[in-house]
Design a protein around this motif. Sequence first.
Motif, PDB file in Angstrom:
ATOM      1  N   LEU A  91     -20.225   5.589  28.185  1.00 59.39           N
ATOM      2  CA  LEU A  91     -20.545   4.546  29.149  1.00 59.39           C
ATOM      3  C   LEU A  91     -19.761   4.796  30.437  1.00 59.39           C
ATOM      4  CD1 LEU A  91     -21.799   1.753  29.875  1.00 59.39           C
ATOM      5  CD2 LEU A  91     -19.699   0.753  28.975  1.00 59.39           C
ATOM      6  N   VAL A  92     -20.474   4.715  31.556  1.00 59.54           N
ATOM      7  CA  VAL A  92     -19.843   4.807  32.872  1.00 59.54           C
ATOM      8  C   VAL A  92     -19.659   3.411  33.460  1.00 59.54           C
ATOM      9  CG1 VAL A  92     -20.072   5.686  35.222  1.00 59.54           C
ATOM     10  CG2 VAL A  92     -20.847   7.083  33.286  1.00 59.54           C
ATOM     11  N   ALA A  93     -20.746   2.656  33.489  1.00 64.19           N
ATOM     12  CA  ALA A  93     -20.696   1.309  34.052  1.00 64.19           C
ATOM     13  C   ALA A  93     -21.875   0.506  33.534  1.00 64.19           C
ATOM     14  CB  ALA A  93     -20.723   1.346  35.577  1.00 64.19           C
ATOM     15  N   ALA A  94     -21.689  -0.796  33.427  1.00 60.26           N
ATOM     16  CA  ALA A  94     -22.757  -1.678  32.976  1.00 60.26           C
ATOM     17  C   ALA A  94     -22.703  -2.971  33.769  1.00 60.26           C
ATOM     18  CB  ALA A  94     -22.622  -1.970  31.482  1.00 60.26           C
ATOM     19  N   ILE A  95     -23.855  -3.653  33.829  1.00 57.71           N
ATOM     20  CA  ILE A  95     -23.944  -4.908  34.567  1.00 57.71           C
ATOM     21  C   ILE A  95     -24.905  -5.840  33.842  1.00 57.71           C
ATOM     22  CG2 ILE A  95     -25.739  -3.949  36.093  1.00 57.71           C
ATOM     23  CD1 ILE A  95     -24.521  -5.726  38.340  1.00 57.71           C
ATOM     24  N   THR A  96     -24.500  -7.099  33.701  1.00 59.07           N
ATOM     25  CA  THR A  96     -25.373  -8.075  33.060  1.00 59.07           C
ATOM     26  C   THR A  96     -26.379  -8.616  34.062  1.00 59.07           C
ATOM     27  OG1 THR A  96     -23.994  -9.994  33.595  1.00 59.07           O
ATOM     28  CG2 THR A  96     -23.418  -8.744  31.604  1.00 59.07           C
ATOM     29  N   SER A  97     -27.340  -9.377  33.574  1.00 59.25           N
ATOM     30  CA  SER A  97     -28.330  -9.976  34.470  1.00 59.25           C
ATOM     31  C   SER A  97     -27.668 -10.972  35.418  1.00 59.25           C
ATOM     32  CB  SER A  97     -29.422 -10.667  33.667  1.00 59.25           C
ATOM     33  OG  SER A  97     -28.858 -11.650  32.816  1.00 59.25           O
ATOM     34  N   GLY A  98     -26.507 -11.481  35.040  1.00 59.55           N
ATOM     35  CA  GLY A  98     -25.771 -12.412  35.896  1.00 59.55           C
ATOM     36  C   GLY A  98     -24.797 -11.741  36.834  1.00 59.55           C
ATOM     37  N   SER A 127     -44.382  -2.742  30.633  1.00 67.86           N
ATOM     38  CA  SER A 127     -44.522  -4.046  29.982  1.00 67.86           C
ATOM     39  C   SER A 127     -43.142  -4.663  29.736  1.00 67.86           C
ATOM     40  CB  SER A 127     -45.272  -3.898  28.659  1.00 67.86           C
ATOM     41  OG  SER A 127     -46.555  -3.351  28.859  1.00 67.86           O
ATOM     42  N   ILE A 128     -42.592  -5.291  30.772  1.00 65.04           N
ATOM     43  CA  ILE A 128     -41.248  -5.862  30.703  1.00 65.04           C
ATOM     44  C   ILE A 128     -41.341  -7.374  30.829  1.00 65.04           C
ATOM     45  CG2 ILE A 128     -38.988  -5.983  31.808  1.00 65.04           C
ATOM     46  CD1 ILE A 128     -39.494  -3.101  32.802  1.00 65.04           C
ATOM     47  N   PHE A 129     -40.773  -8.078  29.843  1.00 65.44           N
ATOM     48  CA  PHE A 129     -40.701  -9.531  29.911  1.00 65.44           C
ATOM     49  C   PHE A 129     -39.376  -9.975  30.522  1.00 65.44           C
ATOM     50  CE2 PHE A 129     -41.433 -13.865  28.926  1.00 65.44           C
ATOM     51  CZ  PHE A 129     -40.246 -14.386  28.434  1.00 65.44           C
ATOM     52  N   SER A 130     -38.294  -9.358  30.051  1.00 70.79           N
ATOM     53  CA  SER A 130     -36.975  -9.733  30.547  1.00 70.79           C
ATOM     54  C   SER A 130     -36.004  -8.584  30.308  1.00 70.79           C
ATOM     55  CB  SER A 130     -36.475 -10.986  29.819  1.00 70.79           C
ATOM     56  OG  SER A 130     -35.180 -11.351  30.244  1.00 70.79           O
ATOM     57  N   ILE A 131     -35.074  -8.399  31.261  1.00 68.90           N
ATOM     58  CA  ILE A 131     -34.041  -7.379  31.123  1.00 68.90           C
ATOM     59  C   ILE A 131     -32.683  -8.059  31.041  1.00 68.90           C
ATOM     60  CG2 ILE A 131     -32.928  -5.352  32.116  1.00 68.90           C
ATOM     61  CD1 ILE A 131     -35.508  -4.675  33.514  1.00 68.90           C
ATOM     62  N   ASN A 132     -31.893  -7.666  30.076  1.00 67.17           N
ATOM     63  CA  ASN A 132     -30.543  -8.210  29.929  1.00 67.17           C
ATOM     64  C   ASN A 132     -29.570  -7.267  30.626  1.00 67.17           C
ATOM     65  OD1 ASN A 132     -28.171  -9.400  29.155  1.00 67.17           O
ATOM     66  ND2 ASN A 132     -28.781  -9.724  27.048  1.00 67.17           N
ATOM     67  N   ASP A 133     -28.824  -6.497  29.862  1.00 60.52           N
ATOM     68  CA  ASP A 133     -27.864  -5.566  30.466  1.00 60.52           C
ATOM     69  C   ASP A 133     -28.559  -4.306  30.965  1.00 60.52           C
ATOM     70  OD1 ASP A 133     -25.299  -6.166  27.912  1.00 60.52           O
ATOM     71  OD2 ASP A 133     -26.026  -7.386  29.585  1.00 60.52           O
ATOM     72  N   MET A 134     -28.019  -3.758  32.044  1.00 60.76           N
ATOM     73  CA  MET A 134     -28.419  -2.432  32.530  1.00 60.76           C
ATOM     74  C   MET A 134     -27.147  -1.632  32.730  1.00 60.76           C
ATOM     75  SD  MET A 134     -31.487  -3.279  35.239  1.00 60.76           S
ATOM     76  CE  MET A 134     -32.326  -1.692  35.025  1.00 60.76           C
ATOM     77  N   GLY A 135     -27.270  -0.319  32.589  1.00 60.09           N
ATOM     78  CA  GLY A 135     -26.054   0.471  32.727  1.00 60.09           C
ATOM     79  C   GLY A 135     -26.328   1.937  32.950  1.00 60.09           C
ATOM     80  N   TRP A 136     -25.241   2.642  33.184  1.00 60.04           N
ATOM     81  CA  TRP A 136     -25.273   4.085  33.365  1.00 60.04           C
ATOM     82  C   TRP A 136     -24.336   4.726  32.345  1.00 60.04           C
ATOM     83  CZ3 TRP A 136     -28.599   6.485  36.589  1.00 60.04           C
ATOM     84  CH2 TRP A 136     -29.215   5.707  37.569  1.00 60.04           C
ATOM     85  N   TYR A 137     -24.838   5.772  31.722  1.00 63.21           N
ATOM     86  CA  TYR A 137     -24.059   6.596  30.804  1.00 63.21           C
ATOM     87  C   TYR A 137     -24.070   8.026  31.332  1.00 63.21           C
ATOM     88  CZ  TYR A 137     -24.206   2.834  27.328  1.00 63.21           C
ATOM     89  OH  TYR A 137     -24.057   1.635  26.653  1.00 63.21           O
ATOM     90  N   ARG A 138     -23.162   8.841  30.835  1.00 60.00           N
ATOM     91  CA  ARG A 138     -23.174  10.249  31.233  1.00 60.00           C
ATOM     92  C   ARG A 138     -22.782  11.131  30.047  1.00 60.00           C
ATOM     93  NH1 ARG A 138     -18.015  10.356  35.426  1.00 60.00           N
ATOM     94  NH2 ARG A 138     -16.344  10.159  33.848  1.00 60.00           N
ATOM     95  N   GLN A 139     -23.262  12.356  30.114  1.00 61.83           N
ATOM     96  CA  GLN A 139     -22.943  13.333  29.083  1.00 61.83           C
ATOM     97  C   GLN A 139     -22.678  14.669  29.754  1.00 61.83           C
ATOM     98  OE1 GLN A 139     -25.851  13.664  25.945  1.00 61.83           O
ATOM     99  NE2 GLN A 139     -24.396  14.636  24.566  1.00 61.83           N
ATOM    100  N   GLY A 140     -21.415  15.098  29.667  1.00 60.81           N
ATOM    101  CA  GLY A 140     -21.026  16.384  30.213  1.00 60.81           C
ATOM    102  C   GLY A 140     -21.213  17.488  29.191  1.00 60.81           C
ATOM    103  N   PRO A 141     -21.036  18.741  29.620  1.00 58.99           N
ATOM    104  CA  PRO A 141     -21.189  19.870  28.698  1.00 58.99           C
ATOM    105  C   PRO A 141     -20.236  19.764  27.509  1.00 58.99           C
ATOM    106  CG  PRO A 141     -21.044  20.616  30.979  1.00 58.99           C
ATOM    107  CD  PRO A 141     -20.701  19.154  30.975  1.00 58.99           C
TER     108      PRO A 141
END
Length: 121
Positions: free
Chosen positions: A47-54, A27-41
């Motif tokens: 935060l690794v990288a993020a991208i806006t809808s634009g 149930s998604i109306f709109s997505i703003n930012d999307m990104g990738w995070y990581r967690q090492g041992p």
Amino acid sequence: QVQLVESGGGLVQPGGSLRLSCAASGSIFSINDMGWYRQGPGTQRELVAAITSGGITNYADSVKGRFTISRVNAKNTVFLQMNSLKPEDTAVYYCNARLKTAYWSSWYAYWGQGTQVTVSS
């Protein structure tokens, strides 16, 4: 209900490449930012990288010039192309999306279940 499903992790040798994918569904109306995070041992999630809808991108200094984030808005999908991988990139990688489930709802951050990336010879 919203789901973020990641794929593309695995074992790769130093200097190799991997491409991660994350698809948001439900149930998604709109997505703003999307990104990738990581967690090492033994480390905190970062935060690794993020991208806006634009299409504006932001990268951690440690991955600049090696990783590229992109997205296909029409498919609610975000990608992370990882090149020249190093052992220190080993971590569980999590997809994140800031979205609304309806016009009147608030923005909320959703997370995927994580995908393991291991860089080792």
